[in-house]
Design an enzyme around this catalytic site. Structure first.
Site, PDB file in Angstrom:
ATOM      1  N   HIS A 188     -21.299   0.176   7.526  1.00  0.00           N
ATOM      2  CA  HIS A 188     -20.568   0.870   8.751  1.00  0.00           C
ATOM      3  C   HIS A 188     -21.360   1.128  10.110  1.00  0.00           C
ATOM      4  CE1 HIS A 188     -17.386   0.823   5.727  1.00  0.00           C
ATOM      5  NE2 HIS A 188     -16.566   0.620   6.646  1.00  0.00           N
ATOM      6  N   CYS A 498      -9.209  -8.349   9.785  1.00  0.00           N
ATOM      7  CA  CYS A 498      -9.750  -7.233  10.567  1.00  0.00           C
ATOM      8  C   CYS A 498     -11.214  -7.179  10.160  1.00  0.00           C
ATOM      9  CB  CYS A 498      -8.968  -6.060  10.620  1.00  0.00           C
ATOM     10  SG  CYS A 498      -8.917  -5.364   9.030  1.00  0.00           S
TER      11      CYS A 498
HETATM   12  C1  PEP Z   1     -13.289  -4.422   5.552  1.00  0.00           C
HETATM   13  O1  PEP Z   1     -13.558  -4.129   4.547  1.00  0.00           O
HETATM   14  O2  PEP Z   1     -13.023  -5.661   6.034  1.00  0.00           O
HETATM   15  C2  PEP Z   1     -12.933  -3.696   6.701  1.00  0.00           C
HETATM   16  C3  PEP Z   1     -12.230  -3.853   7.810  1.00  0.00           C
HETATM   17  O3  PEP Z   1     -12.894  -2.366   6.047  1.00  0.00           O
HETATM   18  P1  PEP Z   1     -14.213  -1.586   6.364  1.00  0.00           P
HETATM   19  O4  PEP Z   1     -15.411  -2.384   7.161  1.00  0.00           O
HETATM   20  O5  PEP Z   1     -14.006  -0.149   7.100  1.00  0.00           O
HETATM   21  O6  PEP Z   1     -14.436  -1.104   4.831  1.00  0.00           O
END
Ligand code: PEP
Ligand code: MG
Length: 536
Positions: A188, A498
Protein backbone atom coordinates in the site's frame (compact mmCIF):
# COMPACT_ATOMS: atom_id res chain seq x y z
CA UNK A 1 28.87 10.92 -6.73
CA UNK A 2 27.69 7.46 -5.69
CA UNK A 3 24.84 5.54 -7.27
CA UNK A 4 22.62 2.77 -5.93
CA UNK A 5 19.97 0.77 -7.72
CA UNK A 6 16.70 -0.75 -6.64
CA UNK A 7 13.29 -1.42 -8.12
CA UNK A 8 11.29 1.53 -9.32
CA UNK A 9 7.61 1.69 -8.53
CA UNK A 10 6.81 5.02 -10.12
CA UNK A 11 8.42 6.49 -13.19
CA UNK A 12 9.35 10.03 -12.37
CA UNK A 13 12.45 11.97 -11.37
CA UNK A 14 13.12 14.06 -8.26
CA UNK A 15 16.08 16.03 -6.96
CA UNK A 16 16.39 17.24 -3.37
CA UNK A 17 17.83 16.76 0.08
CA UNK A 18 17.55 13.46 1.91
CA UNK A 19 15.68 13.02 5.15
CA UNK A 20 16.58 9.72 6.78
CA UNK A 21 13.63 8.42 8.75
CA UNK A 22 14.45 6.05 11.54
CA UNK A 23 11.74 4.09 13.28
CA UNK A 24 11.51 4.66 16.99
CA UNK A 25 12.22 1.36 18.64
CA UNK A 26 11.77 2.90 22.08
CA UNK A 27 13.43 0.08 24.00
CA UNK A 28 13.01 1.14 27.60
CA UNK A 29 15.42 -0.19 30.23
CA UNK A 30 15.08 0.22 33.98
CA UNK A 31 18.05 2.12 35.44
CA UNK A 32 18.72 3.14 39.04
CA UNK A 33 18.92 6.91 39.48
CA UNK A 34 20.42 8.55 42.59
CA UNK A 35 19.93 12.18 41.48
CA UNK A 36 16.12 11.94 41.30
CA UNK A 37 15.38 15.71 41.22
CA UNK A 38 17.67 16.08 38.19
CA UNK A 39 15.78 13.19 36.54
CA UNK A 40 12.47 14.96 37.17
CA UNK A 41 13.85 18.12 35.55
CA UNK A 42 14.90 16.00 32.54
CA UNK A 43 11.36 14.64 32.35
CA UNK A 44 9.81 18.12 32.56
CA UNK A 45 12.04 19.35 29.69
CA UNK A 46 11.01 16.36 27.57
CA UNK A 47 7.37 17.09 28.35
CA UNK A 48 7.76 20.63 26.96
CA UNK A 49 9.28 19.27 23.73
CA UNK A 50 6.44 16.74 23.39
CA UNK A 51 3.81 19.41 24.01
CA UNK A 52 5.43 21.54 21.27
CA UNK A 53 5.24 18.58 18.86
CA UNK A 54 1.57 18.06 19.69
CA UNK A 55 0.87 21.70 19.14
CA UNK A 56 2.44 21.59 15.66
CA UNK A 57 0.52 18.42 14.77
CA UNK A 58 -2.71 20.00 16.04
CA UNK A 59 -2.21 23.12 13.90
CA UNK A 60 -1.45 20.99 10.82
CA UNK A 61 -4.48 18.75 11.41
CA UNK A 62 -6.67 21.80 11.95
CA UNK A 63 -5.78 23.07 8.48
CA UNK A 64 -5.96 19.71 6.73
CA UNK A 65 -8.76 17.76 8.37
CA UNK A 66 -10.76 20.32 10.34
CA UNK A 67 -11.44 21.05 13.98
CA UNK A 68 -13.33 17.86 14.86
CA UNK A 69 -10.57 15.58 13.63
CA UNK A 70 -7.79 17.73 15.08
CA UNK A 71 -9.39 17.73 18.55
CA UNK A 72 -7.69 14.46 19.50
CA UNK A 73 -4.31 16.25 19.66
CA UNK A 74 -5.77 18.82 22.06
CA UNK A 75 -6.94 15.89 24.18
CA UNK A 76 -3.39 14.49 24.06
CA UNK A 77 -2.00 17.79 25.29
CA UNK A 78 -4.47 17.84 28.16
CA UNK A 79 -3.67 14.24 29.09
CA UNK A 80 0.04 15.04 29.10
CA UNK A 81 -0.64 17.70 31.75
CA UNK A 82 -3.03 15.57 33.78
CA UNK A 83 -2.18 15.81 37.49
CA UNK A 84 -2.66 12.11 38.29
CA UNK A 85 -0.56 11.05 35.32
CA UNK A 86 2.28 13.42 36.22
CA UNK A 87 2.07 12.58 39.93
CA UNK A 88 2.45 8.88 39.11
CA UNK A 89 5.60 9.54 37.04
CA UNK A 90 7.14 11.89 39.60
CA UNK A 91 6.55 9.60 42.55
CA UNK A 92 7.88 6.56 40.70
CA UNK A 93 11.11 8.43 39.92
CA UNK A 94 11.42 9.71 43.52
CA UNK A 95 10.37 6.61 45.43
CA UNK A 96 11.61 3.80 43.22
CA UNK A 97 14.68 5.78 42.08
CA UNK A 98 14.11 4.82 38.43
CA UNK A 99 14.88 6.64 35.18
CA UNK A 100 12.16 8.86 33.64
CA UNK A 101 11.68 6.65 30.53
CA UNK A 102 10.87 3.68 32.73
CA UNK A 103 8.50 5.68 34.95
CA UNK A 104 6.66 7.04 31.88
CA UNK A 105 6.38 3.62 30.22
CA UNK A 106 5.10 1.99 33.44
CA UNK A 107 2.63 4.80 34.13
CA UNK A 108 1.42 4.66 30.51
CA UNK A 109 0.83 0.88 30.77
CA UNK A 110 -0.95 1.17 34.13
CA UNK A 111 -3.24 3.99 33.01
CA UNK A 112 -4.02 2.24 29.71
CA UNK A 113 -4.96 -0.92 31.61
CA UNK A 114 -7.14 1.09 33.98
CA UNK A 115 -8.94 2.85 31.11
CA UNK A 116 -9.50 -0.31 29.11
CA UNK A 117 -11.23 -1.96 32.10
CA UNK A 118 -13.79 0.85 32.45
CA UNK A 119 -17.39 0.29 31.37
CA UNK A 120 -17.78 3.69 29.74
CA UNK A 121 -16.94 3.31 26.00
CA UNK A 122 -15.46 6.81 25.82
CA UNK A 123 -13.09 6.17 28.71
CA UNK A 124 -12.19 2.74 27.30
CA UNK A 125 -11.10 4.40 24.09
CA UNK A 126 -8.71 6.68 26.03
CA UNK A 127 -6.40 3.69 26.64
CA UNK A 128 -4.88 4.12 23.16
CA UNK A 129 -4.39 7.85 23.81
CA UNK A 130 -2.52 7.43 27.06
CA UNK A 131 -0.29 4.82 25.40
CA UNK A 132 0.30 7.23 22.54
CA UNK A 133 1.33 10.18 24.72
CA UNK A 134 3.58 7.95 26.82
CA UNK A 135 5.33 6.66 23.69
CA UNK A 136 5.81 10.23 22.50
CA UNK A 137 7.40 11.19 25.83
CA UNK A 138 9.64 8.11 25.83
CA UNK A 139 10.74 8.91 22.24
CA UNK A 140 11.77 12.40 23.26
CA UNK A 141 13.56 11.13 26.40
CA UNK A 142 15.46 8.55 24.34
CA UNK A 143 16.31 11.14 21.70
CA UNK A 144 14.35 9.17 19.09
CA UNK A 145 11.81 11.89 18.51
CA UNK A 146 11.55 12.05 14.73
CA UNK A 147 8.76 14.53 14.33
CA UNK A 148 7.60 13.78 10.80
CA UNK A 149 5.03 16.54 11.01
CA UNK A 150 7.80 19.11 11.38
CA UNK A 151 9.51 18.69 7.98
CA UNK A 152 10.30 22.23 6.88
CA UNK A 153 11.24 21.80 3.23
CA UNK A 154 10.35 19.11 0.67
CA UNK A 155 12.66 16.10 1.07
CA UNK A 156 13.52 12.73 -0.41
CA UNK A 157 12.36 10.35 2.31
CA UNK A 158 14.77 7.46 2.92
CA UNK A 159 13.70 4.69 5.30
CA UNK A 160 14.09 0.99 5.94
CA UNK A 161 10.40 0.53 5.33
CA UNK A 162 7.19 2.47 5.78
CA UNK A 163 3.92 1.06 7.05
CA UNK A 164 0.69 2.45 5.58
CA UNK A 165 -0.12 3.93 9.02
CA UNK A 166 3.18 5.88 8.87
CA UNK A 167 2.83 6.93 5.25
CA UNK A 168 -0.60 8.44 5.80
CA UNK A 169 0.77 10.67 8.57
CA UNK A 170 3.26 12.33 6.21
CA UNK A 171 2.81 15.86 5.01
CA UNK A 172 2.45 14.96 1.33
CA UNK A 173 3.51 18.39 0.13
CA UNK A 174 6.91 17.83 1.78
CA UNK A 175 7.79 14.56 0.08
CA UNK A 176 9.66 14.57 -3.25
CA UNK A 177 10.37 10.83 -3.43
CA UNK A 178 10.49 7.63 -1.37
CA UNK A 179 13.57 5.40 -1.21
CA UNK A 180 13.34 2.30 0.96
CA UNK A 181 15.41 -0.78 1.74
CA UNK A 182 12.41 -3.09 2.02
CA UNK A 183 8.85 -3.03 0.72
CA UNK A 184 7.28 -4.54 -2.36
CA UNK A 185 5.87 -2.96 -5.49
CA UNK A 186 2.34 -4.02 -4.58
CA UNK A 187 2.32 -2.80 -1.00
CA UNK A 188 0.00 0.00 0.00
CA UNK A 189 2.97 2.32 0.47
CA UNK A 190 3.86 1.75 -3.19
CA UNK A 191 0.25 2.40 -4.17
CA UNK A 192 0.33 5.59 -2.14
CA UNK A 193 3.47 6.78 -3.96
CA UNK A 194 1.64 6.30 -7.26
CA UNK A 195 -1.39 8.16 -5.93
CA UNK A 196 0.92 10.96 -4.76
CA UNK A 197 2.55 11.03 -8.20
CA UNK A 198 6.09 10.88 -6.84
CA UNK A 199 9.07 8.67 -7.74
CA UNK A 200 9.71 5.75 -5.45
CA UNK A 201 12.50 3.18 -5.47
CA UNK A 202 12.52 0.13 -3.20
CA UNK A 203 15.16 -2.48 -2.40
CA UNK A 204 17.97 0.08 -2.15
CA UNK A 205 21.00 -0.43 0.12
CA UNK A 206 20.31 2.78 2.03
CA UNK A 207 22.56 4.37 4.65
CA UNK A 208 21.98 6.61 7.64
CA UNK A 209 25.01 8.63 6.45
CA UNK A 210 22.88 9.99 3.61
CA UNK A 211 20.83 12.14 5.96
CA UNK A 212 20.95 15.79 4.82
CA UNK A 213 22.84 15.04 1.57
CA UNK A 214 21.64 16.11 -1.88
CA UNK A 215 20.35 13.28 -4.07
CA UNK A 216 18.60 12.54 -7.34
CA UNK A 217 16.04 9.73 -7.67
CA UNK A 218 15.53 8.37 -11.18
CA UNK A 219 12.25 6.43 -11.14
CA UNK A 220 12.80 5.34 -14.75
CA UNK A 221 15.90 3.29 -14.02
CA UNK A 222 15.41 2.74 -10.29
CA UNK A 223 18.67 4.57 -9.51
CA UNK A 224 19.46 6.82 -6.54
CA UNK A 225 22.41 9.21 -6.98
CA UNK A 226 23.99 10.59 -3.82
CA UNK A 227 25.58 14.02 -4.24
CA UNK A 228 24.93 13.96 -8.01
CA UNK A 229 27.59 15.57 -10.23
CA UNK A 230 26.96 18.22 -12.88
CA UNK A 231 26.35 15.72 -15.74
CA UNK A 232 23.87 13.74 -13.68
CA UNK A 233 22.01 16.90 -12.68
CA UNK A 234 21.80 17.94 -16.36
CA UNK A 235 20.35 14.52 -17.27
CA UNK A 236 17.81 14.78 -14.48
CA UNK A 237 16.81 18.29 -15.52
CA UNK A 238 16.27 17.09 -19.11
CA UNK A 239 14.17 14.19 -17.88
CA UNK A 240 12.05 16.50 -15.73
CA UNK A 241 11.53 18.81 -18.74
CA UNK A 242 10.53 15.82 -20.95
CA UNK A 243 8.07 14.62 -18.31
CA UNK A 244 6.58 18.08 -18.13
CA UNK A 245 6.19 18.13 -21.93
CA UNK A 246 4.44 14.73 -21.83
CA UNK A 247 2.20 15.96 -19.03
CA UNK A 248 1.26 19.01 -21.11
CA UNK A 249 0.40 16.80 -24.09
CA UNK A 250 -1.85 14.69 -21.92
CA UNK A 251 -3.69 17.83 -20.78
CA UNK A 252 -5.20 17.99 -24.27
CA UNK A 253 -7.18 14.85 -23.43
CA UNK A 254 -9.00 16.62 -20.64
CA UNK A 255 -12.72 16.90 -21.25
CA UNK A 256 -12.57 14.22 -23.98
CA UNK A 257 -14.67 11.08 -23.80
CA UNK A 258 -12.92 7.78 -23.10
CA UNK A 259 -14.06 5.90 -26.15
CA UNK A 260 -12.31 3.56 -28.61
CA UNK A 261 -12.18 4.36 -32.31
CA UNK A 262 -14.89 1.74 -32.81
CA UNK A 263 -17.08 3.67 -30.37
CA UNK A 264 -16.80 1.52 -27.20
CA UNK A 265 -17.16 3.69 -24.12
CA UNK A 266 -15.06 2.74 -21.10
CA UNK A 267 -15.77 4.41 -17.76
CA UNK A 268 -12.45 5.75 -16.52
CA UNK A 269 -12.38 6.46 -12.79
CA UNK A 270 -9.72 7.25 -10.18
CA UNK A 271 -8.67 5.51 -6.96
CA UNK A 272 -8.38 7.70 -3.87
CA UNK A 273 -7.43 7.19 -0.22
CA UNK A 274 -8.67 10.41 1.32
CA UNK A 275 -10.60 13.60 0.71
CA UNK A 276 -7.52 15.51 -0.49
CA UNK A 277 -6.91 12.98 -3.31
CA UNK A 278 -10.20 14.13 -4.87
CA UNK A 279 -8.36 17.25 -6.02
CA UNK A 280 -5.91 15.24 -8.09
CA UNK A 281 -8.73 12.99 -9.38
CA UNK A 282 -10.47 16.12 -10.67
CA UNK A 283 -7.26 17.71 -11.98
CA UNK A 284 -6.66 14.56 -14.01
CA UNK A 285 -10.23 14.60 -15.29
CA UNK A 286 -11.37 11.31 -13.74
CA UNK A 287 -14.95 10.49 -14.69
CA UNK A 288 -15.68 9.32 -11.16
CA UNK A 289 -14.10 7.62 -8.16
CA UNK A 290 -13.90 3.88 -8.75
CA UNK A 291 -12.34 3.08 -5.39
CA UNK A 292 -12.32 5.19 -2.25
CA UNK A 293 -10.12 3.21 0.13
CA UNK A 294 -12.12 4.29 3.20
CA UNK A 295 -9.80 2.46 5.60
CA UNK A 296 -7.26 5.24 5.15
CA UNK A 297 -9.61 7.46 7.19
CA UNK A 298 -9.13 4.92 9.97
CA UNK A 299 -5.35 4.72 9.44
CA UNK A 300 -5.01 8.50 9.70
CA UNK A 301 -6.95 8.63 12.96
CA UNK A 302 -5.87 7.91 16.52
CA UNK A 303 -9.23 6.42 17.40
CA UNK A 304 -12.31 5.11 15.57
CA UNK A 305 -13.46 7.95 13.33
CA UNK A 306 -16.98 8.86 14.41
CA UNK A 307 -19.99 8.49 12.10
CA UNK A 308 -20.05 12.29 11.81
CA UNK A 309 -16.36 12.51 10.79
CA UNK A 310 -16.89 9.83 8.17
CA UNK A 311 -20.09 11.46 6.93
CA UNK A 312 -18.21 14.76 6.43
CA UNK A 313 -15.45 13.02 4.46
CA UNK A 314 -17.82 11.07 2.18
CA UNK A 315 -20.07 14.10 1.71
CA UNK A 316 -17.10 16.30 0.73
CA UNK A 317 -15.92 13.76 -1.86
CA UNK A 318 -19.46 13.25 -3.24
CA UNK A 319 -20.04 17.00 -3.50
CA UNK A 320 -16.61 17.70 -5.01
CA UNK A 321 -17.23 15.12 -7.71
CA UNK A 322 -20.44 16.95 -8.56
CA UNK A 323 -22.75 14.07 -9.39
CA UNK A 324 -20.08 11.77 -10.84
CA UNK A 325 -20.00 8.25 -9.48
CA UNK A 326 -18.15 7.76 -6.16
CA UNK A 327 -17.65 4.14 -5.12
CA UNK A 328 -16.88 3.90 -1.42
CA UNK A 329 -15.29 0.65 -0.38
CA UNK A 330 -16.25 -0.30 3.17
CA UNK A 331 -13.50 -0.77 5.69
CA UNK A 332 -10.65 -3.00 4.47
CA UNK A 333 -8.54 -2.96 7.61
CA UNK A 334 -6.20 -5.80 8.65
CA UNK A 335 -3.26 -7.51 6.90
CA UNK A 336 -0.71 -4.73 6.27
CA UNK A 337 -3.22 -2.01 7.22
CA UNK A 338 -3.01 -2.14 11.01
CA UNK A 339 -4.32 0.38 13.52
CA UNK A 340 -3.56 0.22 17.24
CA UNK A 341 -7.02 1.08 18.46
CA UNK A 342 -8.60 -1.95 16.76
CA UNK A 343 -6.48 -4.10 19.11
CA UNK A 344 -6.23 -6.86 16.49
CA UNK A 345 -4.30 -9.93 17.60
CA UNK A 346 -0.99 -10.71 15.93
CA UNK A 347 -1.61 -13.41 13.33
CA UNK A 348 0.67 -15.85 11.53
CA UNK A 349 -1.04 -15.20 8.19
CA UNK A 350 -2.61 -11.74 8.38
CA UNK A 351 -3.28 -11.54 4.61
CA UNK A 352 -5.48 -14.60 5.03
CA UNK A 353 -6.67 -13.54 8.43
CA UNK A 354 -9.16 -11.44 10.28
CA UNK A 355 -9.61 -8.52 7.90
CA UNK A 356 -11.98 -6.41 5.81
CA UNK A 357 -15.56 -7.70 5.55
CA UNK A 358 -14.73 -10.42 8.09
CA UNK A 359 -14.14 -7.74 10.75
CA UNK A 360 -17.21 -5.78 9.65
CA UNK A 361 -19.55 -8.75 9.86
CA UNK A 362 -18.26 -9.82 13.25
CA UNK A 363 -18.20 -6.29 14.72
CA UNK A 364 -21.41 -4.91 13.17
CA UNK A 365 -21.40 -1.75 15.32
CA UNK A 366 -18.28 -0.54 13.46
CA UNK A 367 -19.83 -1.54 10.11
CA UNK A 368 -23.19 0.11 10.86
CA UNK A 369 -21.57 3.43 11.76
CA UNK A 370 -19.78 3.43 8.41
CA UNK A 371 -22.88 2.42 6.45
CA UNK A 372 -24.93 5.13 8.18
CA UNK A 373 -22.28 7.71 7.29
CA UNK A 374 -22.18 6.55 3.64
CA UNK A 375 -25.97 6.49 3.27
CA UNK A 376 -26.34 9.94 4.83
CA UNK A 377 -23.71 11.27 2.41
CA UNK A 378 -25.55 9.65 -0.53
CA UNK A 379 -27.97 12.60 -0.53
CA UNK A 380 -25.11 14.87 -1.59
CA UNK A 381 -23.95 13.11 -4.75
CA UNK A 382 -23.82 9.85 -6.64
CA UNK A 383 -22.51 7.28 -4.17
CA UNK A 384 -22.15 3.50 -4.52
CA UNK A 385 -21.10 1.01 -1.83
CA UNK A 386 -18.62 -1.78 -2.38
CA UNK A 387 -17.71 -4.65 -0.03
CA UNK A 388 -14.10 -5.98 -0.04
CA UNK A 389 -12.60 -9.49 0.30
CA UNK A 390 -15.81 -11.35 -0.44
CA UNK A 391 -15.62 -15.14 -0.64
CA UNK A 392 -19.28 -16.21 -0.65
CA UNK A 393 -22.87 -15.37 -1.47
CA UNK A 394 -23.63 -15.74 2.25
CA UNK A 395 -21.28 -12.87 3.12
CA UNK A 396 -22.82 -10.61 0.49
CA UNK A 397 -26.34 -11.36 1.72
CA UNK A 398 -25.29 -10.69 5.31
CA UNK A 399 -23.65 -7.36 4.35
CA UNK A 400 -26.74 -6.38 2.34
CA UNK A 401 -29.03 -7.39 5.21
CA UNK A 402 -27.16 -5.05 7.56
CA UNK A 403 -27.28 -2.32 4.92
CA UNK A 404 -31.07 -2.73 4.67
CA UNK A 405 -31.41 -2.54 8.45
CA UNK A 406 -29.41 0.68 8.50
CA UNK A 407 -31.66 2.09 5.74
CA UNK A 408 -34.74 1.21 7.82
CA UNK A 409 -33.22 2.90 10.83
CA UNK A 410 -32.59 6.08 8.82
CA UNK A 411 -36.08 5.96 7.33
CA UNK A 412 -37.61 5.76 10.80
CA UNK A 413 -35.59 8.77 11.91
CA UNK A 414 -36.50 10.57 8.68
CA UNK A 415 -32.86 10.97 7.73
CA UNK A 416 -32.67 11.34 3.93
CA UNK A 417 -30.59 9.02 1.76
CA UNK A 418 -30.53 8.00 -1.90
CA UNK A 419 -30.72 4.60 -3.49
CA UNK A 420 -27.16 3.38 -3.84
CA UNK A 421 -25.72 0.80 -6.19
CA UNK A 422 -24.05 -2.04 -4.31
CA UNK A 423 -21.07 -3.97 -5.54
CA UNK A 424 -18.31 -6.25 -4.37
CA UNK A 425 -14.63 -6.55 -4.96
CA UNK A 426 -13.45 -9.69 -6.68
CA UNK A 427 -10.16 -10.37 -4.93
CA UNK A 428 -10.24 -14.05 -4.09
CA UNK A 429 -10.30 -17.18 -6.27
CA UNK A 430 -13.48 -18.15 -4.40
CA UNK A 431 -15.19 -14.98 -5.65
CA UNK A 432 -13.96 -15.71 -9.21
CA UNK A 433 -15.44 -19.22 -9.22
CA UNK A 434 -18.63 -17.97 -7.58
CA UNK A 435 -18.88 -14.88 -9.77
CA UNK A 436 -21.95 -16.19 -11.62
CA UNK A 437 -23.86 -16.56 -8.34
CA UNK A 438 -22.44 -13.39 -6.86
CA UNK A 439 -23.45 -11.31 -9.89
CA UNK A 440 -27.10 -12.07 -9.13
CA UNK A 441 -26.70 -10.35 -5.76
CA UNK A 442 -25.14 -7.03 -6.76
CA UNK A 443 -25.12 -4.24 -9.34
CA UNK A 444 -21.42 -4.39 -10.09
CA UNK A 445 -18.04 -6.05 -9.56
CA UNK A 446 -14.69 -4.35 -9.21
CA UNK A 447 -11.74 -6.68 -9.67
CA UNK A 448 -8.98 -6.07 -7.11
CA UNK A 449 -6.08 -7.47 -9.08
CA UNK A 450 -3.56 -6.70 -6.31
CA UNK A 451 -5.12 -9.21 -3.95
CA UNK A 452 -6.45 -11.44 -6.71
CA UNK A 453 -2.86 -11.95 -7.93
CA UNK A 454 -1.69 -12.59 -4.36
CA UNK A 455 -4.34 -15.24 -3.67
CA UNK A 456 -4.34 -16.84 -7.12
CA UNK A 457 -0.57 -17.26 -7.22
CA UNK A 458 -0.23 -17.85 -3.46
CA UNK A 459 2.37 -15.08 -3.29
CA UNK A 460 2.33 -12.63 -0.39
CA UNK A 461 2.14 -9.22 -2.09
CA UNK A 462 4.19 -7.75 0.78
CA UNK A 463 7.14 -10.15 0.44
CA UNK A 464 10.04 -8.36 -1.33
CA UNK A 465 11.76 -11.72 -1.98
CA UNK A 466 8.86 -12.80 -4.17
CA UNK A 467 8.33 -9.50 -5.93
CA UNK A 468 9.94 -10.84 -9.12
CA UNK A 469 7.44 -13.70 -9.43
CA UNK A 470 4.37 -11.75 -8.29
CA UNK A 471 3.07 -11.53 -11.83
CA UNK A 472 -0.37 -10.04 -12.50
CA UNK A 473 0.14 -10.99 -16.19
CA UNK A 474 0.14 -14.67 -15.19
CA UNK A 475 -2.35 -16.51 -17.47
CA UNK A 476 -4.26 -17.70 -14.41
CA UNK A 477 -4.95 -14.08 -13.36
CA UNK A 478 -5.96 -13.02 -16.87
CA UNK A 479 -8.23 -16.07 -17.25
CA UNK A 480 -9.80 -15.26 -13.88
CA UNK A 481 -10.54 -11.70 -15.05
CA UNK A 482 -12.14 -12.98 -18.25
CA UNK A 483 -14.28 -15.47 -16.34
CA UNK A 484 -15.50 -12.73 -13.99
CA UNK A 485 -16.37 -10.38 -16.87
CA UNK A 486 -18.38 -13.09 -18.67
CA UNK A 487 -20.23 -14.17 -15.53
CA UNK A 488 -21.00 -10.57 -14.55
CA UNK A 489 -22.44 -9.77 -17.96
CA UNK A 490 -24.43 -12.97 -18.14
CA UNK A 491 -26.21 -11.97 -14.93
CA UNK A 492 -26.63 -8.28 -15.60
CA UNK A 493 -23.83 -6.76 -13.51
CA UNK A 494 -21.26 -4.32 -14.84
CA UNK A 495 -17.61 -4.99 -14.12
CA UNK A 496 -14.41 -2.98 -13.69
CA UNK A 497 -10.85 -3.27 -12.40
CA UNK A 498 -9.58 -1.15 -9.53
CA UNK A 499 -6.31 -2.98 -8.82
CA UNK A 500 -3.02 -1.54 -10.06
CA UNK A 501 -3.19 -3.71 -13.19
CA UNK A 502 -5.97 -1.46 -14.49
CA UNK A 503 -3.31 1.18 -15.24
CA UNK A 504 -1.02 -1.22 -17.13
CA UNK A 505 -1.03 0.27 -20.62
CA UNK A 506 0.28 -2.96 -22.16
CA UNK A 507 -3.02 -4.60 -21.18
CA UNK A 508 -5.49 -1.82 -21.96
CA UNK A 509 -6.36 -3.38 -25.32
CA UNK A 510 -6.80 -6.82 -23.72
CA UNK A 511 -9.15 -5.38 -21.09
CA UNK A 512 -11.28 -3.64 -23.72
CA UNK A 513 -11.42 -6.86 -25.75
CA UNK A 514 -12.36 -8.86 -22.65
CA UNK A 515 -15.37 -6.58 -22.27
CA UNK A 516 -14.52 -4.67 -19.10
CA UNK A 517 -16.86 -1.73 -18.56
CA UNK A 518 -14.71 0.34 -16.24
CA UNK A 519 -11.11 0.93 -15.20
CA UNK A 520 -10.20 2.75 -12.00
CA UNK A 521 -6.58 3.87 -11.66
CA UNK A 522 -4.34 6.20 -9.63
CA UNK A 523 -5.21 9.80 -10.62
CA UNK A 524 -1.96 10.34 -12.52
CA UNK A 525 -2.75 7.37 -14.80
CA UNK A 526 -6.20 8.59 -15.86
CA UNK A 527 -5.04 10.59 -18.89
CA UNK A 528 -2.43 8.06 -20.11
CA UNK A 529 -5.09 5.29 -19.99
CA UNK A 530 -7.58 7.56 -21.82
CA UNK A 531 -4.92 8.21 -24.45
CA UNK A 532 -4.44 4.46 -24.92
CA UNK A 533 -8.18 3.72 -25.15
CA UNK A 534 -8.88 6.57 -27.57
CA UNK A 535 -6.13 5.22 -29.85
CA UNK A 536 -7.47 1.66 -29.91
C1 PEP B 1 -6.80 -4.84 -4.75
O1 PEP B 1 -6.62 -5.75 -3.95
O2 PEP B 1 -6.53 -4.91 -5.97
C2 PEP B 1 -7.34 -3.54 -4.28
C3 PEP B 1 -7.70 -2.60 -5.13
O3 PEP B 1 -7.42 -3.33 -2.94
P1 PEP B 1 -6.13 -3.02 -2.05
O4 PEP B 1 -4.96 -2.77 -2.94
O5 PEP B 1 -6.47 -1.83 -1.21
O6 PEP B 1 -5.99 -4.27 -1.24
MG1 MG C 1 -7.44 -5.63 -1.97
Amino acid sequence: MESYTGKSIFQKVAVGRIFYYEKNENLVKRNRIEETEGEIKRFEAAKLVALGQLDRIYQKALKEVGEDNAAVFEVHKMMMEDEDYLESIHSMVREQKVNAEYAVAMTGDNFAKMFSQMDDEYMKARAADVKDISERLVSVLLGNGTDMGALKEPVILVADDLAPSETVQLDKSKILAFVTRYGSSNSHTAILARTMNIPAVIGVDISKEWNGKMAAVDGYTGTVYIEPDFDCMERMKNRIAEDEKKRQLMQELKGKETVTKAGRKIHLYANIGNVADTVSALQNDAEGIGLFRSEFLYLEAKDFPSEEEQFQAYKTVAESMGGKKVIIRTLDIGADKQVDYFNLDKEDNPAMGYRAIRICLSQPEIFRAQLRAILRASSFGNISIMFPMIISVKEVREAKRILEEVKEELKEKEVPYQDVETGIMIETPAAVFESGELAKEVDFFSIGTNDLTQYTLAIDRQNPKLDHIYDPHHPAVLKAIKMVVDNAHEHGAWVGICGELGADLTLTKTFVEMGLDELSVSPSFVLPVRNEICNL
